[in-house]
Design a protein around this motif. Structure first.
Motif, PDB file in Angstrom:
ATOM      1  N   MET A   1       0.847  -1.206   0.000  1.00 35.96           N
ATOM      2  CA  MET A   1       0.000   0.000   0.000  1.00 35.96           C
ATOM      3  C   MET A   1       0.876   1.247   0.000  1.00 35.96           C
ATOM      4  SD  MET A   1      -3.043   1.001   2.654  1.00 35.96           S
ATOM      5  CE  MET A   1      -4.010   2.477   2.404  1.00 35.96           C
ATOM      6  N   LEU A   2       0.467   2.258  -0.743  1.00 33.51           N
ATOM      7  CA  LEU A   2       1.259   3.478  -0.836  1.00 33.51           C
ATOM      8  C   LEU A   2       1.238   4.244   0.478  1.00 33.51           C
ATOM      9  CD1 LEU A   2       0.239   4.847  -4.352  1.00 33.51           C
ATOM     10  CD2 LEU A   2       2.404   3.788  -3.736  1.00 33.51           C
ATOM     11  N   ASP A   3       2.343   4.904   0.761  1.00 31.67           N
ATOM     12  CA  ASP A   3       2.403   5.756   1.939  1.00 31.67           C
ATOM     13  C   ASP A   3       1.517   6.977   1.749  1.00 31.67           C
ATOM     14  OD1 ASP A   3       4.211   4.107   3.247  1.00 31.67           O
ATOM     15  OD2 ASP A   3       5.931   5.033   2.264  1.00 31.67           O
ATOM     16  N   ASP A   4       1.143   7.603   2.870  1.00 34.33           N
ATOM     17  CA  ASP A   4       0.259   8.764   2.810  1.00 34.33           C
ATOM     18  C   ASP A   4       0.843   9.891   1.977  1.00 34.33           C
ATOM     19  OD1 ASP A   4      -1.618   7.496   4.313  1.00 34.33           O
ATOM     20  OD2 ASP A   4      -1.075   8.447   6.217  1.00 34.33           O
ATOM     21  N   PHE A   5       2.167  10.100   2.080  1.00 32.78           N
ATOM     22  CA  PHE A   5       2.750  11.226   1.363  1.00 32.78           C
ATOM     23  C   PHE A   5       2.683  11.016  -0.152  1.00 32.78           C
ATOM     24  CE2 PHE A   5       6.426   8.425   1.551  1.00 32.78           C
ATOM     25  CZ  PHE A   5       7.095   8.668   0.354  1.00 32.78           C
ATOM     26  N   MET A   6       2.731   9.759  -0.609  1.00 35.42           N
ATOM     27  CA  MET A   6       2.611   9.484  -2.042  1.00 35.42           C
ATOM     28  C   MET A   6       1.176   9.693  -2.514  1.00 35.42           C
ATOM     29  SD  MET A   6       5.459   8.835  -3.501  1.00 35.42           S
ATOM     30  CE  MET A   6       4.881   8.098  -5.032  1.00 35.42           C
ATOM     31  N   VAL A   7       0.217   9.337  -1.677  1.00 29.53           N
ATOM     32  CA  VAL A   7      -1.187   9.561  -2.024  1.00 29.53           C
ATOM     33  C   VAL A   7      -1.460  11.062  -2.135  1.00 29.53           C
ATOM     34  CG1 VAL A   7      -3.570   9.302  -1.239  1.00 29.53           C
ATOM     35  CG2 VAL A   7      -1.953   7.407  -0.971  1.00 29.53           C
ATOM     36  N   ARG A   8      -0.952  11.833  -1.171  1.00 32.85           N
ATOM     37  CA  ARG A   8      -1.131  13.285  -1.225  1.00 32.85           C
ATOM     38  C   ARG A   8      -0.442  13.877  -2.453  1.00 32.85           C
ATOM     39  NH1 ARG A   8      -0.126  12.852   4.401  1.00 32.85           N
ATOM     40  NH2 ARG A   8       2.029  13.536   4.083  1.00 32.85           N
ATOM     41  N   ALA A   9       0.738  13.372  -2.776  1.00 28.94           N
ATOM     42  CA  ALA A   9       1.458  13.856  -3.953  1.00 28.94           C
ATOM     43  C   ALA A   9       0.661  13.573  -5.224  1.00 28.94           C
ATOM     44  CB  ALA A   9       2.838  13.202  -4.033  1.00 28.94           C
ATOM     45  N   ALA A  10       0.107  12.369  -5.326  1.00 29.48           N
ATOM     46  CA  ALA A  10      -0.688  12.022  -6.502  1.00 29.48           C
ATOM     47  C   ALA A  10      -1.937  12.898  -6.605  1.00 29.48           C
ATOM     48  CB  ALA A  10      -1.083  10.540  -6.452  1.00 29.48           C
ATOM     49  N   LEU A  11      -2.611  13.116  -5.484  1.00 29.94           N
ATOM     50  CA  LEU A  11      -3.804  13.969  -5.487  1.00 29.94           C
ATOM     51  C   LEU A  11      -3.458  15.406  -5.866  1.00 29.94           C
ATOM     52  CD1 LEU A  11      -5.682  12.678  -2.300  1.00 29.94           C
ATOM     53  CD2 LEU A  11      -6.340  12.355  -4.688  1.00 29.94           C
ATOM     54  N   ALA A  12      -2.314  15.891  -5.395  1.00 28.87           N
ATOM     55  CA  ALA A  12      -1.879  17.245  -5.738  1.00 28.87           C
ATOM     56  C   ALA A  12      -1.606  17.359  -7.228  1.00 28.87           C
ATOM     57  CB  ALA A  12      -0.637  17.620  -4.935  1.00 28.87           C
ATOM     58  N   GLY A  13      -0.892  16.378  -7.774  1.00 31.20           N
ATOM     59  CA  GLY A  13      -0.584  16.404  -9.199  1.00 31.20           C
ATOM     60  C   GLY A  13      -1.826  16.305 -10.061  1.00 31.20           C
ATOM     61  N   LEU A  14      -2.757  15.457  -9.667  1.00 37.46           N
ATOM     62  CA  LEU A  14      -3.991  15.309 -10.433  1.00 37.46           C
ATOM     63  C   LEU A  14      -4.837  16.578 -10.354  1.00 37.46           C
ATOM     64  CD1 LEU A  14      -4.972  11.626  -9.531  1.00 37.46           C
ATOM     65  CD2 LEU A  14      -3.888  12.479 -11.617  1.00 37.46           C
ATOM     66  N   GLY A  15      -4.822  17.236  -9.189  1.00 41.97           N
ATOM     67  CA  GLY A  15      -5.539  18.506  -9.079  1.00 41.97           C
ATOM     68  C   GLY A  15      -4.973  19.547 -10.021  1.00 41.97           C
ATOM     69  N   LEU A  16      -3.645  19.605 -10.099  1.00 40.01           N
ATOM     70  CA  LEU A  16      -3.008  20.549 -11.025  1.00 40.01           C
ATOM     71  C   LEU A  16      -3.376  20.243 -12.469  1.00 40.01           C
ATOM     72  CD1 LEU A  16      -0.963  22.815 -11.658  1.00 40.01           C
ATOM     73  CD2 LEU A  16       0.829  21.059 -11.629  1.00 40.01           C
ATOM     74  N   VAL A  17      -3.383  18.966 -12.822  1.00 36.00           N
ATOM     75  CA  VAL A  17      -3.670  18.552 -14.201  1.00 36.00           C
ATOM     76  C   VAL A  17      -5.090  18.933 -14.612  1.00 36.00           C
ATOM     77  CG1 VAL A  17      -4.046  16.503 -15.631  1.00 36.00           C
ATOM     78  CG2 VAL A  17      -1.951  16.726 -14.288  1.00 36.00           C
ATOM     79  N   MET A  18      -6.017  18.925 -13.660  1.00 39.82           N
ATOM     80  CA  MET A  18      -7.388  19.314 -13.973  1.00 39.82           C
ATOM     81  C   MET A  18      -7.448  20.734 -14.542  1.00 39.82           C
ATOM     82  SD  MET A  18      -9.285  16.707 -13.400  1.00 39.82           S
ATOM     83  CE  MET A  18      -7.870  15.706 -13.900  1.00 39.82           C
ATOM     84  N   ALA A  19      -6.526  21.579 -14.125  1.00 39.97           N
ATOM     85  CA  ALA A  19      -6.494  22.956 -14.618  1.00 39.97           C
ATOM     86  C   ALA A  19      -5.594  23.109 -15.828  1.00 39.97           C
ATOM     87  CB  ALA A  19      -6.024  23.900 -13.502  1.00 39.97           C
ATOM     88  N   THR A  20      -4.436  22.427 -15.824  1.00 35.05           N
ATOM     89  CA  THR A  20      -3.467  22.642 -16.907  1.00 35.05           C
ATOM     90  C   THR A  20      -3.910  22.027 -18.225  1.00 35.05           C
ATOM     91  OG1 THR A  20      -2.202  20.677 -16.215  1.00 35.05           O
ATOM     92  CG2 THR A  20      -1.507  22.815 -15.325  1.00 35.05           C
ATOM     93  N   GLY A  21      -4.760  21.012 -18.189  1.00 38.16           N
ATOM     94  CA  GLY A  21      -5.216  20.421 -19.444  1.00 38.16           C
ATOM     95  C   GLY A  21      -5.938  21.433 -20.308  1.00 38.16           C
ATOM     96  N   ALA A  22      -6.905  22.124 -19.724  1.00 36.44           N
ATOM     97  CA  ALA A  22      -7.671  23.120 -20.473  1.00 36.44           C
ATOM     98  C   ALA A  22      -6.873  24.395 -20.699  1.00 36.44           C
ATOM     99  CB  ALA A  22      -8.964  23.437 -19.728  1.00 36.44           C
ATOM    100  N   LEU A  23      -6.246  24.893 -19.649  1.00 30.71           N
ATOM    101  CA  LEU A  23      -5.518  26.154 -19.771  1.00 30.71           C
ATOM    102  C   LEU A  23      -4.303  26.002 -20.679  1.00 30.71           C
ATOM    103  CD1 LEU A  23      -5.376  29.079 -18.895  1.00 30.71           C
ATOM    104  CD2 LEU A  23      -4.069  28.358 -16.892  1.00 30.71           C
TER     105      LEU A  23
END
Length: 260
Positions: A1-23
């Protein structure tokens, strides 16, 4: 199972991608790459001001990035060349930011994290800022979508339809400022433009409509984030640059596989 910090990192990156795809698609269509660079360089000054006056990091970088966007709009509106204005402001803001950093105790050691990102250090509070900022950018682009597309395709026809291209350009500039503010902890000031441009550039050859390009750019961004984090974990490489490397690999693959 992934560590908490990796899960947070993935969520942060995916949040950024939600904006950068369109912009990022608009950045590619309107050739605003240099503007993204200039705004991200100015963000270092926002980091210094945030630490100096004990402001939240995202608030300080957002204020400077928005100020940069408004200043560029004002100077270009007075007849100054866009390339010249961006060149002067980008290098000046970065230089002032680096000088300001030297006056802030304890920040010098952490400067690399803001230049190249430190996605693995993202906390729960950061996720709120990142996803909130991404949602704001998406809402803004959806609200202005048809007008932004019209102003991007042909400014003269847009004006004939009652659309002000300068205002739509300002909307994009403000959206870029928000993305820069939320991305500085993830990929750093020097790599923000790469996450805006590279996935969108990779998606361009496979897209027949603006909506398709946004979708493919978002998908390329998601693969870049997850692949970069996986590579960083397995190879012990910096996470932010690793994400951009995967994005560059996707772009290179798109050049090889796409045929006009």
């Amino acid at each position: 199972m992934l560590d908490d910090f990796m899960v947070r990192a993935a969520l942060a990156g995916l949040g950024l991608v939600m904006a950068t795809g369109a912009l990022g698609s608009f950045v590619v269509w309107r050739r605003m790459a240099y503007f993204g660079d200039s705004t991200s360089h100015a963000a270092i000054l926002g980091v210094a001001l945030s630490f100096a006056f004990a402001f939240p990091l995202y608030l300080g970088t957002l204020a400077v990035a928005v100020g940069m966007a408004l200043l560029v709009a004002w100077l270009t509106g007075r007849g100054q060349s866009m390339d010249t204005v961006l060149g002067v402001l980008a290098h000046s803001a970065l230089a002032v930011g680096l000088v300001a950093v030297s006056f802030v105790p304890g920040l010098r050691v952490d400067l690399d994290a803001f230049l190249f990102g430190d996605i693995l250090a993202v906390g729960k509070d950061d996720l709120v800022w990142i996803w909130g900022g991404a949602a704001l950018v998406l809402a803004l682009l959806i609200w202005r979508w048809q007008r932004l597309i019209a102003a991007t395709v042909n400014e003269e026809l847009a004006m004939a339809s009652g659309i002000d291209p300068k205002f739509e350009r300002l909307i994009l500039s403000l959206a870029l400022a928000v993305v820069v503010a939320i991305a500085i902890r993830i990929v750093g000031a020097l790599l923000i433009s790469a996450m805006l441009i590279v996935p969108a550039a990779a998606a361009r050859g496979f897209s027949r409509t603006p909506e398709q390009m946004v979708g493919f750019a978002t998908l390329a961004g998601i693969i870049s984030v997850l692949g970069g984090l996986w590579g960083s974990l397995r190879l012990d490489t910096p996470a932010g640059p690793s994400i951009v490397v995967v994005a560059a690999m996707i772009y290179a693959l798109s050049l090889v596989t796409y045929r006009r």
